[in-house]
Design a protein around this motif. Structure first.
Motif, PDB file in Angstrom:
ATOM      1  N   TYR A  52       0.774  -1.156   0.163  1.00  0.00           N
ATOM      2  CA  TYR A  52      -0.118  -0.046  -0.200  1.00  0.00           C
ATOM      3  C   TYR A  52       0.801   1.128   0.154  1.00  0.00           C
ATOM      4  N   ARG A  53       2.011   1.238  -0.588  1.00  0.00           N
ATOM      5  CA  ARG A  53       2.998   2.349  -0.437  1.00  0.00           C
ATOM      6  C   ARG A  53       2.639   3.527  -1.474  1.00  0.00           C
ATOM      7  N   ARG A  54       2.375   4.728  -0.932  1.00  0.00           N
ATOM      8  CA  ARG A  54       1.762   5.853  -1.708  1.00  0.00           C
ATOM      9  C   ARG A  54       2.849   6.237  -2.737  1.00  0.00           C
ATOM     10  N   GLU A  55       4.436   6.061  -2.572  1.00  0.00           N
ATOM     11  CA  GLU A  55       5.141   6.404  -3.541  1.00  0.00           C
ATOM     12  C   GLU A  55       4.969   5.736  -4.834  1.00  0.00           C
ATOM     13  N   ALA A  59       3.925   7.452  -8.331  1.00  0.00           N
ATOM     14  CA  ALA A  59       4.750   7.347  -9.613  1.00  0.00           C
ATOM     15  C   ALA A  59       3.987   6.863 -10.835  1.00  0.00           C
ATOM     16  N   ILE A  60       2.877   5.845 -10.349  1.00  0.00           N
ATOM     17  CA  ILE A  60       1.953   5.699 -11.657  1.00  0.00           C
ATOM     18  C   ILE A  60       1.105   6.657 -12.139  1.00  0.00           C
ATOM     19  N   VAL A  61       0.502   7.469 -11.169  1.00  0.00           N
ATOM     20  CA  VAL A  61      -0.329   8.499 -11.611  1.00  0.00           C
ATOM     21  C   VAL A  61       0.453   9.481 -12.626  1.00  0.00           C
ATOM     22  N   ALA A  62       1.737   9.870 -11.862  1.00  0.00           N
ATOM     23  CA  ALA A  62       2.398  10.869 -12.583  1.00  0.00           C
ATOM     24  C   ALA A  62       2.506  10.474 -14.146  1.00  0.00           C
ATOM     25  N   ASP A  63       3.174   9.203 -14.101  1.00  0.00           N
ATOM     26  CA  ASP A  63       3.434   8.817 -15.550  1.00  0.00           C
ATOM     27  C   ASP A  63       2.224   8.648 -16.580  1.00  0.00           C
ATOM     28  N   TYR A  64       1.038   8.285 -15.749  1.00  0.00           N
ATOM     29  CA  TYR A  64      -0.208   8.136 -16.726  1.00  0.00           C
ATOM     30  C   TYR A  64      -0.688   9.465 -17.033  1.00  0.00           C
ATOM     31  N   ARG A  65      -0.691  10.533 -16.251  1.00  0.00           N
ATOM     32  CA  ARG A  65      -1.148  11.896 -16.360  1.00  0.00           C
ATOM     33  C   ARG A  65      -0.477  12.489 -17.650  1.00  0.00           C
TER      34      ARG A  65
END
Length: 521
Positions: A52-55, A59-65
């Motif tokens: 459940y690590r936030r980092e 990272a995935i959200v930034a890459d996808y956005r």
């Protein structure tokens, strides 16, 4: 592929946190943007596997956005999940206190979607002509867009006939209006010709009709898309035969580059021109998803092999019209004392196609008949000298020859076509270009072992040594005819006997009128 993706307003895109944004993720996102889906859940599932690590999530959200911004996908809502353990599925999870957004079901139940179909012009593809008795004739279908009321003026496409709506009939009684999504039966004030596949549209905003258009094609089959090959094109309730040109380009879903391509492979997306055997009613997909999308179906297997989103009609589809001529095929053939037709010789290399075709033409010439032979090797010296022997080039090879044969039949000739023509689809295309009764498929049936033994040009030996690629029967398939008009087993017949059998078949079919004596030729 089904109507669902074309009418959806929201979608859920799954990403595994241990793998992140993959090529498949980008491909599916690109398709979502093409379909016009406005709201996307980026469901990052199996968060339990990364503690459940936030980092990892960030990272995935930034890459996808970053990718979503490139393709114009704005309404993205990322949600970290563990479907196995129920985290953020129905309610916010205590295991991810750093996440402050909605749970998945909460989002799906409350997402605001706009129904634009009601604001668009009226469209209704006719699914069924309902005539239970002589006093009732209605046209059943689902309203694709807009609103219709009794008294509204409508236009029928592709015929262009007009009328007015008399009644809107349902099982529960007549309606005062029908809106997008409702299944109804319309009756009209006039007796006009309407069939399944026709489209009702508002008379003041008629749906366009054309037989050629540009479209984005999403290819979904293991076998590649071959330009020129005939496919069934199903647009709404209408199914017609069509073919696709060589792609203008395909899209690299990772970089969004436009790449040159000769065909489309599984999961590839490209922009192509589509040509149909008749005009159909459609809207650009950007204007109407229901009437602007279609699927492609393989004519032999009935598999759905691709899907398309229409951009616009090609201008030549509107500006080019068939010119009626006073001297027709029947007049030209009658002057020659024959009926025009195609003798299509198919079989392996070395089967004896050209030999038998040559003998048949000599005998027809002796009878005073007007003929022409299109031989595979000869045609590749001119008309088709730019083509190789890949599957795509073989399809185009036969498409061109079939069109030439059609013109020669229109000139009143008996046309002898001698080509390996290994694929059933292309032989069917050639058959469908001429009228019923004008095409005779001649299967020159020679076993591969016998053809290899003959090998008059030494081609099989080269193919076995790997010097010839894509050689039919060795490393490229041959699909034998299933129901040929004439089946010649060359191990049981001489070339002369095979020729006599073909001549007798033509005589029995009435292609050589007035009757001629064939004996002693």
């Amino acid at each position: 592929w089904a109507p669902g993706p074309c009418t959806a307003e929201a979608g859920v895109l799954l990403v595994a946190p241990r793998k992140g944004v993959l090529t498949q993720t980008r491909r599916h996102s690109y398709i979502i943007s093409l379909l016009g889906i406005r709201h996307v859940v980026l469901a990052i599932n199996k968060m339990d596997l990364v503690d459940y690590r936030r980092e990892v999530y960030d990272a995935i959200v930034a890459d996808y956005r970053a990718f979503a911004e490139q393709i114009g996908l704005e309404g993205v809502t990322p949600i970290p999940l563990s479907a196995l353990k129920g985290d953020n599925m129905l309610a916010r999870s205590e295991r991810m206190p750093w996440y402050e957004g909605p749970a998945l079901m909460e989002y799906l139940e409350n997402v605001e979607v706009e129904d634009e179909h009601a604001r668009r012009p009226f469209r209704m593809p006719v699914q069924w002509v309902n005539r239970p008795h002589q006093d009732f004739r209605g046209f059943a279908g689902t309203v694709a867009s807009g609103v219709v009321r009794p008294g509204d003026a409508i236009r029928v496409a592709p015929s262009g006939l007009t009328s007015r709506v008399a009644r809107i009939v349902t099982q529960d009684g007549d309606l005062e209006q029908a809106v997008a999504g409702q299944s109804v039966t319309l009756t009209l004030t006039d007796e006009i010709d309407v069939s399944r596949g026709d489209v009702f549209s508002a008379a003041d905003a008629p749906i366009p009709v054309a037989d050629q258009f540009q479209a984005t094609i999403i290819w979904m089959h293991e076998e590649p898309m071959l330009p020129g090959r005939p496919y069934l094109v199903k647009l709404g309730t209408h199914t017609v035969t069509g073919s696709i040109t060589q792609p203008k380009y395909k899209v690299n879903v990772n970089t969004l580059e436009h790449l040159a391509a000769k065909q489309l492979e599984l999961n590839e997306i490209g922009v192509c021109n589509v040509g149909l055997d008749r005009g159909v009613a459609f809207d650009p997909y950007a204007d109407n998803r229901e009437t602007g999308s279609f699927i492609l179906i393989d004519k032999l297997s009935n598999d759905t092999v691709g899907a398309g989103l229409i951009h616009f009609a090609l201008r030549r589809a509107e500006n080019i019209h068939w010119q009626a001529l006073d001297v027709n095929k029947q007049a030209r053939a009658g002057l020659k004392g024959q009926r025009a037709c195609v003798l299509w010789f198919t079989g392996l290399s070395g089967a004896g196609k050209s030999t038998i075709a040559n003998l048949v033409e000599k005998r027809l010439h002796a009878l005073g008949r007007h003929t022409y032979t299109l031989d595979g090797d000869n045609v590749r010296h001119g008309l088709n000298k730019d083509l190789g022997f890949t599957d795509a080039d073989r399809v185009e090879n036969i498409r061109r020859v079939a069109e030439v044969a059609k013109l020669m039949v229109d000139a009143g000739l008996i046309v002898l076509v001698s080509f390996i023509s290994p694929f059933r689809s292309e032989r069917r295309l050639a058959r469908e270009l001429v009228e019923q009764g004008e095409f005779f498929e001649v299967f020159v049936d020679t076993p591969l072992a016998e053809a290899e033994q003959r090998d008059p040009k030494g081609l099989y030996k080269k193919a076995r040594r790997g010097e010839l690629k894509n050689f039919t029967g060795i490393d490229s398939p041959y699909e034998p005819p299933e129901h040929p008009e004439i089946h010649l087993r060359t191990t049981d017949l001489s070339a002369e006997e095979a020729a006599e059998r073909i001549l007798q078949h033509l005589q029995d079919a009435g292609m050589l009128y007035p009757a001629d004596e064939l004996s002693g030729l």
